[in-house]
Design an enzyme around this catalytic site. Structure first.
Site, PDB file in Angstrom:
ATOM      1  N   SER A   1       0.735  -1.190   0.075  1.00 27.82           N
ATOM      2  CA  SER A   1      -0.138  -0.537   0.402  1.00 27.82           C
ATOM      3  C   SER A   1       0.838   0.900   0.257  1.00 27.82           C
ATOM      4  CB  SER A   1      -0.880  -0.016   1.313  1.00 27.82           C
ATOM      5  OG  SER A   1      -1.790   1.550   1.348  1.00 27.82           O
TER       6      SER A   1
ATOM      7  N   TYR B   1      -1.981  -1.523  10.360  1.00 26.67           N
ATOM      8  CA  TYR B   1      -2.202  -1.521   8.861  1.00 26.67           C
ATOM      9  C   TYR B   1      -0.638  -1.392   8.313  1.00 26.67           C
ATOM     10  CZ  TYR B   1      -4.504  -1.283   4.156  1.00 26.67           C
ATOM     11  OH  TYR B   1      -4.209  -0.950   2.683  1.00 26.67           O
TER      12      TYR B   1
END
Ligand code: NAD
Length: 262
Positions: free
Chosen positions: A144, A157
């Site tokens: 990401s 995350y």
């Protein structure tokens, strides 16, 4: 398009969003598919039949839970049993939880690390021996923009996505003298159910419409002010599987609308 004809791709978390977009592009190149992810039996049967018909490939599904090492191992074994091979492994399944560190539920931390990071280790560990035996493989890890920069309230995350980039580099080094490559793709905002939940939360907290909240989410981070699409990410995955991608090793490929250029 037959670049991947005769090859098999396992895409984790491919019943939705980015994983499904990537699976469709790989099938478009002729790859047989092992899908993975949640969904009711009727939806998954429809998905399998639809993809098989549209692309003329074989499509199976594993319901393995990516938070469980034994189920991940069994999924890789089932892929090799069903298709006789596993050539392209896309580690895509992921979840999000948004909360400040000092309020972050321990159970959510453990789940995000298990699904977004440890699962990448377990599937890679299980898939590599077969790839080495056939001396060809592509491992594509979906990290990401949050693998490169942080955002408040996303500790688990961001930690997991940074970890995926580190693991990608190590696997790339360990396979550097083979025809197996390992790279990470780092998307910015993509409009999937994972992000829609965050848009819904923003809309509720600020009294905005869905469109206004989507625009606000984008304008905060993503200079293009448009969402990256699963199809664009799928095209990048196809490139990594091509001969042109054969010497890309350990790279983190940003497709983030300019997010991390700032
Ligand atoms: P999504 O919620 O649309 O899809 C997630 C998929 O993972 C689904 O198929 C779901 O069934 C599956 N899944 C979730 N938990 C699982 C588990 N325990 N076991 C097996 N499957 C499980 O999400 P998405 O936005 O398409 O995200 C896919 C990946 O892309 C994730 O790793 C995410 O972190 C990453 N990513 C997303 C964005 C974005 O903006 N959407 C941006 C950067 C990175």
């Amino acid at each position: 398009m037959t670049a991947l004809k005769g090859k098999t791709a396992l895409v984790t978390g491919s019943t939705s969003g980015i994983g499904l977009g990537i699976a469709r592009k790989l099938a478009g190149q002729g790859a047989d598919l092992m899908l993975n992810g949640f969904g009711d039996a009727a939806y998954i049967a429809e998905l399998r039949e639809g993809l098989a018909k549209e692309f003329g490939v074989r499509v199976a599904h594993s319901g393995a839970d990516m938070s469980k090492a034994a189920e991940i191992e069994a999924m890789v074994a089932a892929t090799e049993a069903e298709f006789g091979r596993l050539d392209v492994l896309v580690n895509n399944a992921g979840i999000q939880h948004v909360s400040p560190v000092d309020e972050f539920p321990v159970e959510r931390w453990d789940a995000v690390i298990a699904i977004n990071l440890s699962a990448v280790f377990h599937s890679t560990r299980a898939a590599l021996p077969g790839m080495k035996a056939r001396n060809w493989g592509r491992i594509i890890n979906i990290s990401s923009a949050h693998g490169v920069v942080g955002s408040a309230n996303k500790s688990a995350y961001v930690a997991a996505k940074h970890g995926v980039i580190g693991l990608t580099k190590v696997v790339a080094l360990e396979t550097a003298e083979t025809a197996i490559t390992c790279n990470a793709i780092c998307p910015g905002w993509v409009l999937t159910p994972l992000v829609q939940k965050q848009i819904d939360a923003l809309a509720a907290s600020k009294g905005l419409s869905n469109e206004e909240a989507g625009r606000e989410l984008l304008s905060e981070k993503q200079p293009s002010k448009t969402f990256v699409t699963p199809e664009q990410l799928g095209d990048l995955a196809v490139f990594l599987c091509s001969d042109g991608g054969a010497n890309m090793r350990g790279a983190s490929l940003l497709m983030d609308g300019g997010w991390t250029a700032q």
